[in-house]
Scaffold this motif. Structure first.
Motif, PDB file in Angstrom:
ATOM      1  N   PHE A  80       8.286  -4.228  -3.735  1.00 13.10           N
ATOM      2  CA  PHE A  80       7.190  -3.329  -3.375  1.00 13.10           C
ATOM      3  C   PHE A  80       7.300  -2.761  -1.958  1.00 13.10           C
ATOM      4  CE2 PHE A  80       3.717  -3.345  -6.605  1.00 13.10           C
ATOM      5  CZ  PHE A  80       3.274  -2.056  -6.352  1.00 13.10           C
ATOM      6  N   PRO A  81       7.583  -3.571  -0.920  1.00 12.05           N
ATOM      7  CA  PRO A  81       7.634  -3.011   0.446  1.00 12.05           C
ATOM      8  C   PRO A  81       8.633  -1.873   0.589  1.00 12.05           C
ATOM      9  CG  PRO A  81       7.526  -5.399   0.529  1.00 12.05           C
ATOM     10  CD  PRO A  81       7.727  -5.034  -0.911  1.00 12.05           C
ATOM     11  N   ALA A  82       9.831  -2.033   0.020  1.00 10.95           N
ATOM     12  CA  ALA A  82      10.836  -0.971   0.120  1.00 10.95           C
ATOM     13  C   ALA A  82      10.383   0.279  -0.630  1.00 10.95           C
ATOM     14  CB  ALA A  82      12.169  -1.469  -0.430  1.00 10.95           C
ATOM     15  N   LEU A  83       9.716   0.099  -1.767  1.00 13.67           N
ATOM     16  CA  LEU A  83       9.226   1.239  -2.538  1.00 13.67           C
ATOM     17  C   LEU A  83       8.123   1.972  -1.781  1.00 13.67           C
ATOM     18  CD1 LEU A  83       9.257   2.830  -5.192  1.00 13.67           C
ATOM     19  CD2 LEU A  83       7.615   1.177  -6.106  1.00 13.67           C
ATOM     20  N   ILE A  84       7.241   1.214  -1.143  1.00 14.73           N
ATOM     21  CA  ILE A  84       6.151   1.818  -0.378  1.00 14.73           C
ATOM     22  C   ILE A  84       6.692   2.685   0.755  1.00 14.73           C
ATOM     23  CG2 ILE A  84       4.312   1.256   1.267  1.00 14.73           C
ATOM     24  CD1 ILE A  84       3.534  -1.053  -0.556  1.00 14.73           C
ATOM     25  N   LEU A  85       7.751   2.209   1.415  1.00 11.47           N
ATOM     26  CA  LEU A  85       8.329   2.957   2.523  1.00 11.47           C
ATOM     27  C   LEU A  85       8.821   4.334   2.102  1.00 11.47           C
ATOM     28  CD1 LEU A  85      10.430   0.291   4.456  1.00 11.47           C
ATOM     29  CD2 LEU A  85       8.501   1.598   5.340  1.00 11.47           C
ATOM     30  N   ARG A  86       9.263   4.458   0.876  1.00 13.67           N
ATOM     31  CA  ARG A  86       9.892   5.688   0.397  1.00 13.67           C
ATOM     32  C   ARG A  86       8.966   6.543  -0.459  1.00 13.67           C
ATOM     33  NH1 ARG A  86      13.344   1.945   1.534  1.00 13.67           N
ATOM     34  NH2 ARG A  86      15.491   2.431   2.179  1.00 13.67           N
ATOM     35  N   SER A  87       7.677   6.296  -0.384  1.00 13.14           N
ATOM     36  CA  SER A  87       6.746   7.034  -1.235  1.00 13.14           C
ATOM     37  C   SER A  87       5.440   7.300  -0.497  1.00 13.14           C
ATOM     38  CB  SER A  87       6.460   6.241  -2.515  1.00 13.14           C
ATOM     39  OG  SER A  87       5.647   5.111  -2.233  1.00 13.14           O
ATOM     40  N   LYS A  88       4.584   8.061  -1.157  1.00 17.09           N
ATOM     41  CA  LYS A  88       3.268   8.356  -0.587  1.00 17.09           C
ATOM     42  C   LYS A  88       2.415   7.101  -0.458  1.00 17.09           C
ATOM     43  CE  LYS A  88       0.781   9.050  -4.886  1.00 17.09           C
ATOM     44  NZ  LYS A  88      -0.214   9.852  -5.584  1.00 17.09           N
ATOM     45  N   HIS A  89       2.825   6.018  -1.128  1.00 19.94           N
ATOM     46  CA  HIS A  89       2.016   4.795  -1.107  1.00 19.94           C
ATOM     47  C   HIS A  89       2.066   4.078   0.235  1.00 19.94           C
ATOM     48  CE1 HIS A  89       2.784   5.704  -5.342  1.00 19.94           C
ATOM     49  NE2 HIS A  89       1.574   5.233  -5.533  1.00 19.94           N
ATOM     50  N   PHE A  90       2.825   4.657   1.185  1.00 17.74           N
ATOM     51  CA  PHE A  90       2.799   4.134   2.547  1.00 17.74           C
ATOM     52  C   PHE A  90       1.399   4.273   3.143  1.00 17.74           C
ATOM     53  CE2 PHE A  90       4.513   4.352   7.072  1.00 17.74           C
ATOM     54  CZ  PHE A  90       4.815   3.003   7.114  1.00 17.74           C
ATOM     55  N   HIS A  91       0.563   5.125   2.496  1.00 14.30           N
ATOM     56  CA  HIS A  91      -0.814   5.289   2.983  1.00 14.30           C
ATOM     57  C   HIS A  91      -1.606   3.999   2.880  1.00 14.30           C
ATOM     58  CE1 HIS A  91      -1.927   5.535  -1.299  1.00 14.30           C
ATOM     59  NE2 HIS A  91      -3.148   5.247  -0.903  1.00 14.30           N
ATOM     60  N   ILE A  92      -1.152   3.062   2.062  1.00 10.74           N
ATOM     61  CA  ILE A  92      -1.845   1.771   1.964  1.00 10.74           C
ATOM     62  C   ILE A  92      -1.958   1.131   3.345  1.00 10.74           C
ATOM     63  CG2 ILE A  92      -1.674  -0.572   1.028  1.00 10.74           C
ATOM     64  CD1 ILE A  92      -0.239   0.662  -1.398  1.00 10.74           C
ATOM     65  N   LEU A  93      -0.908   1.308   4.157  1.00 12.53           N
ATOM     66  CA  LEU A  93      -0.915   0.744   5.505  1.00 12.53           C
ATOM     67  C   LEU A  93      -1.450   1.731   6.543  1.00 12.53           C
ATOM     68  CD1 LEU A  93       2.553  -1.063   5.558  1.00 12.53           C
ATOM     69  CD2 LEU A  93       0.325  -2.035   5.050  1.00 12.53           C
ATOM     70  N   LEU A  94      -1.105   3.012   6.384  1.00 11.62           N
ATOM     71  CA  LEU A  94      -1.440   3.980   7.421  1.00 11.62           C
ATOM     72  C   LEU A  94      -2.863   4.509   7.343  1.00 11.62           C
ATOM     73  CD1 LEU A  94       1.769   6.181   7.816  1.00 11.62           C
ATOM     74  CD2 LEU A  94       1.086   4.123   9.059  1.00 11.62           C
ATOM     75  N   ALA A  95      -3.444   4.563   6.132  1.00  6.64           N
ATOM     76  CA  ALA A  95      -4.769   5.169   5.989  1.00  6.64           C
ATOM     77  C   ALA A  95      -5.829   4.506   6.870  1.00  6.64           C
ATOM     78  CB  ALA A  95      -5.197   5.167   4.527  1.00  6.64           C
ATOM     79  N   PRO A  96      -5.954   3.183   6.884  1.00  3.12           N
ATOM     80  CA  PRO A  96      -6.958   2.582   7.778  1.00  3.12           C
ATOM     81  C   PRO A  96      -6.705   2.914   9.243  1.00  3.12           C
ATOM     82  CG  PRO A  96      -6.207   0.987   6.154  1.00  3.12           C
ATOM     83  CD  PRO A  96      -5.298   2.156   6.041  1.00  3.12           C
ATOM     84  N   VAL A  97      -5.435   2.997   9.630  1.00  2.00           N
ATOM     85  CA  VAL A  97      -5.097   3.335  11.015  1.00  2.00           C
ATOM     86  C   VAL A  97      -5.515   4.769  11.321  1.00  2.00           C
ATOM     87  CG1 VAL A  97      -3.222   3.558  12.684  1.00  2.00           C
ATOM     88  CG2 VAL A  97      -3.182   1.703  11.008  1.00  2.00           C
ATOM     89  N   SER A  98      -5.202   5.685  10.415  1.00  2.00           N
ATOM     90  CA  SER A  98      -5.539   7.097  10.617  1.00  2.00           C
ATOM     91  C   SER A  98      -7.048   7.308  10.659  1.00  2.00           C
ATOM     92  CB  SER A  98      -4.911   7.943   9.505  1.00  2.00           C
ATOM     93  OG  SER A  98      -5.140   9.310   9.721  1.00  2.00           O
ATOM     94  N   ILE A  99      -7.773   6.608   9.811  1.00  3.64           N
ATOM     95  CA  ILE A  99      -9.237   6.715   9.816  1.00  3.64           C
ATOM     96  C   ILE A  99      -9.801   6.197  11.134  1.00  3.64           C
ATOM     97  CG2 ILE A  99     -11.340   5.842   8.733  1.00  3.64           C
ATOM     98  CD1 ILE A  99      -9.779   5.860   6.071  1.00  3.64           C
ATOM     99  N   PHE A 100      -9.251   5.096  11.636  1.00  2.00           N
ATOM    100  CA  PHE A 100      -9.698   4.537  12.915  1.00  2.00           C
ATOM    101  C   PHE A 100      -9.465   5.534  14.050  1.00  2.00           C
ATOM    102  CE2 PHE A 100      -8.900   2.313  16.894  1.00  2.00           C
ATOM    103  CZ  PHE A 100      -9.977   1.448  16.978  1.00  2.00           C
ATOM    104  N   LEU A 101      -8.342   6.243  14.017  1.00  4.67           N
ATOM    105  CA  LEU A 101      -7.966   7.144  15.101  1.00  4.67           C
ATOM    106  C   LEU A 101      -8.590   8.524  14.987  1.00  4.67           C
ATOM    107  CD1 LEU A 101      -4.162   6.241  15.199  1.00  4.67           C
ATOM    108  CD2 LEU A 101      -5.905   5.502  16.833  1.00  4.67           C
ATOM    109  N   ARG A 102      -9.177   8.850  13.827  1.00  4.92           N
ATOM    110  CA  ARG A 102      -9.734  10.178  13.604  1.00  4.92           C
ATOM    111  C   ARG A 102     -10.813  10.508  14.632  1.00  4.92           C
ATOM    112  NH1 ARG A 102     -12.272   9.906   8.296  1.00  4.92           N
ATOM    113  NH2 ARG A 102     -14.226   9.628   9.416  1.00  4.92           N
ATOM    114  N   ALA A 103     -10.889  11.777  15.043  1.00  2.00           N
ATOM    115  CA  ALA A 103     -11.913  12.213  15.987  1.00  2.00           C
ATOM    116  C   ALA A 103     -13.301  11.930  15.423  1.00  2.00           C
ATOM    117  CB  ALA A 103     -11.762  13.702  16.296  1.00  2.00           C
TER     118      ALA A 103
END
Length: 718
Positions: free
Chosen positions: A186-209
């Motif tokens: 799963f980790p390698a698959l996540i890196l190569r797909s849109k499912h990387f948002h599983i990790l980045l989405a909470p970070v992006s929401i936290f950083l949003r204006a």
């Protein structure tokens, strides 16, 4: 488990972890190549609360697409809840248990709950996969192979888990290894797909204006003082000027297409606009383009920028914190201030410079408005409200009926108010089209005028002016001191006056059915949707809600100077209004009314709806034919209709605006009553209404003579 299997498991876990860490590091290097553009870690507690609320409730995921959102939420919560079971699974290989000591006798009940969760996850991911790969017309493209593999992996994980907790599992050893292999892949698959948002989405929401449309001002003084050879950026010129949060957004995008599905320009078509497309193009550019490659043409096209009305629908709809507007306005700044290519608002900028308003109307027209309607001048009293008219109300003659209506309403409520003799443009549209220098100049002029007159309270009918004075000006630190303490939209003030009993309404007869159009900058940017509806309800208006409403409203196309140029992205909104079947359109924005006025035969500003329902004495305040004011006793609406019809039948070739009708009839009612009387004659087929250059003209319908006047009309009293 045999010792060699344990060794193999350790090696596989280490390898999977290494692949994942190295992959994340590569992506972080792409992000860190961008410079910071604003504080992103301030107000950490508030940011964390917002992140937890949006992630744990999945509010933005569910809000835009309830069915699909609920399916996604089921998979997400399954992912979270199975964290403990995943840990237990790998510890089991070494004879260690986490859940046994932790739960004790409650372990069987926990497993029963998790079994139900597993079944729910299988159903949810199957539904999502069916939508994506079978219901292709409603599915967001592209249908990547990684999405299919992820869906299959999730189903297999749930099936192998259910098998493992059975009393007699099937091939338990093979099932265990299959479950493990999927988890390790799963980790390698996540890196190569849109499912990387599983990790980045909470970070992006936290950083949003904190709020929508919060643009960082350009430091024009620092740019002017830059030495020769010193690198400066006037907006998003090249990939090197793309800030790190925007780079993170490119990688966070989940490809759900909600941004594109809610974009009025994309829905209008034939203009190259595709918000999801330019975010994904940005993702590709991070890996493929050099630092000196241009953003315009690489990430987003000139035609797409020209079509954007900065309505914020794309960014508001995004469930993972992507800030589309930062890219759009940044690229527009590069056009207006650096390259000079592809600027669609050049005429608008010149009109501001030459005339002080985007409509390119001479200043004398605003002075004529003040004189014709006898608008009181602002005197600077402690409780006095400044009515900030804005460019459309100040210079568009076809909307004088709305100005007169608000004038009547404020006077009826006993509100002390006045207008400025010379009101600068607030600069809203200049900033949204990238002309930051012009915006800051207009902001300085406006704030200087407000300070000069001691303005402390502003009411405006224009959501664009409202947002700029309320939100943008405080962001310019050198202008912030001495700004008004209170800035409200006229619908907010009307709602307050009605609720407080200062404004008495007495709707006559059955409720008037109307479609209400939510202006973007009122509903979405300022989160004001309830006040207009409360006002209309009190005025006896029955609202026929449109499919896109409140914060998810669909733009009229007037944003980013669209109201003053050839900007045609209003077709989707017009279609919704027409399909509603309502005979009347009500809005709360002068620019929206300009763009949508020809959609239905009758269009009102919200102030007109209130003015017609005010409890008033028999003597009516009215506008005379010579532009002055007078008080006269009028028998009623039928009398106005009769006078107007008599005038048109005597002059069958005339095509007149309302003020011209007032002059021809010599005795006229209030401007708003004139409009209602003229519209009533249009409804019965006696007059015809023509929209031309944003103005409304009335003329006698073909074949109508004096004998065909309405039966209820009475002969005018001389």
């Amino acid at each position: 488990m045999a010792p060699w299997e344990r060794v193999l498991l350790v090696l596989l876990v280490a390898g999977s972890t290494q692949i994942f860490v190295l992959g994340v590091a590569r992506k972080l290097r792409l992000v860190r190549a961008g410079a910071p553009e604003r504080p992103r870690f301030d107000h950490a507690a508030a940011r964390l609360r917002r992140t937890l609320r949006e992630v744990l409730t999945q509010s933005r995921v569910i809000g835009g697409r309830p069915v699909v959102g609920m399916l996604h939420a089921a998979v997400f919560f399954g992912f979270v809840l199975f964290g403990l079971e995943t840990t237990e699974h790998f510890l089991e290989a070494f004879g260690v248990s986490l859940l046994g000591p932790l739960l004790g006798g409650a372990l069987p009940a926990f497993r029963a709950v998790m079994a139900a969760v597993a079944v729910l996850v299988i159903a949810a991911i199957s539904g999502l996969a069916f939508r994506r790969f079978v219901l292709v017309r409603t599915s967001p493209d592209p249908r990547s192979w990684t999405s299919a593999v992820v869906a299959a992996f999730i189903v297999l994980l749930m099936v192998t888990y259910l098998n493992s907790i059975r009393a007699a599992p099937i091939a338990p050893h093979a099932s265990w290894w299959l479950h493990s292999a999927i988890l390790l892949a799963f980790p390698a698959l996540i890196l190569r797909s849109k499912h990387f948002h599983i990790l980045l989405a909470p970070v992006s929401i936290f950083l949003r204006a904190e709020r929508l449309g919060d643009y960082v001002p350009l430091d024009l003084e620092a740019l002017a003082e830059a030495t020769e050879g010193e690198e400066t950026a006037l907006g998003l010129e090249t990939m090197s000027s793309v800030p790190w949060k925007m780079r993170l957004d490119f990688l966070t995008c989940v490809e759900c297409r909600r941004c594109t599905d809610n974009c009025p320009a994309a829905l209008a078509g034939d203009n190259g606009m595709d918000p999801r497309g330019f975010i994904l193009a940005g993702r590709a550019a991070l890996a493929q383009c050099a630092a000196g490659d241009p953003v315009i043409g690489t990430v987003i096209s000139e035609s797409a920028l020209g079509a954007c009305v900065t309505c914020g629908a794309c960014q508001y709809a995004c469930p993972v914190g992507v800030e589309h507007l930062e890219l759009l306005v940044g690229a527009k700044r590069a056009q207006a201030l650096a390259t000079g290519r592809g600027v669609v608002a050049s005429d608008f900028f010149r009109a501001i410079e030459s005339f002080g308003n985007g409509l390119a109307r001479p200043r004398q027209e605003r002075q004529a408005l003040l004189s014709d309607l006898a608008l009181p001048r602002f005197k600077g009293g402690e409780d006095e409200w400044l009515l900030w008219l804005g460019c459309v109300w100040g210079f568009n003659r076809s909307q004088r009926d709305a100005v007169a209506a608000l004038q009547e309403v404020l006077d009826a409520a006993g509100v002390p108010w006045g207008v400025l003799d010379d009101e600068p443009c607030c600069g809203h549209h200049s900033r949204r089209q990238g002309e930051e220098a012009q915006f800051q100049d207009l902001a300085e002029r406006s704030t200087a005028a407000l300070r000069k007159h001691g303005v402390r309270r502003i009411v405006t009918p224009c959501p664009h002016c409202l947002h700029t004075i309320r939100r943008d000006y405080p962001g310019l630190s050198r202008l912030d001191d001495g700004l008004p303490l209170e800035v409200v939209h006229h619908s907010e003030l009307l709602a307050r006056l009605i609720a407080g009993g200062d404004l008495q309404l007495d709707p006559q007869g059955p409720a008037t059915v109307a479609a209400y159009h939510d202006p973007c900058y009122l509903a979405r940017f300022e989160a004001t949707s309830d006040a207009p509806r409360a006002v209309l309800a009190a005025a006896g208006i029955e609202i026929r809600e449109l499919p896109h409403r409140r914060e998810r409203t669909l733009c009229c196309g007037g944003g980013a100077a669209g109201f003053a140029r050839e900007q045609r992205v209003d077709k989707p909104r017009r279609a919704e209004i027409t399909a509603s079947g309502a005979p009347l359109l009500v809005t709360a924005c002068p620019e929206c009314r300009t763009m949508l006025d020809a959609t239905l035969d009758r269009t009102w500003d919200i102030a007109e709806a209130v003015a017609r329902s005010i409890r008033r004495p028999a003597a009516l305040r009215c506008v005379g034919g010579d532009g002055g004011t007078m008080t006269t006793a009028i028998a009623g609406m039928a009398d106005l209709e009769a006078r107007m019809l008599k005038m048109f039948t005597q002059h069958p070739d005339e095509e007149l605006q309302l003020l011209e009708i007032a002059g021809k009839t010599h005795v006229s009612g209030r401007l708003i009553d004139l409009k209602h009387a003229a519209d009533a004659l249009v409804e019965v087929g006696v007059l015809q209404l023509v929209h031309r250059s944003g103005a409304r003209y009335y003329h006698l319908a073909e074949g109508v003579g004096t004998a065909e006047r309405p039966a209820e009309a009475t002969e005018p009293v001389n």
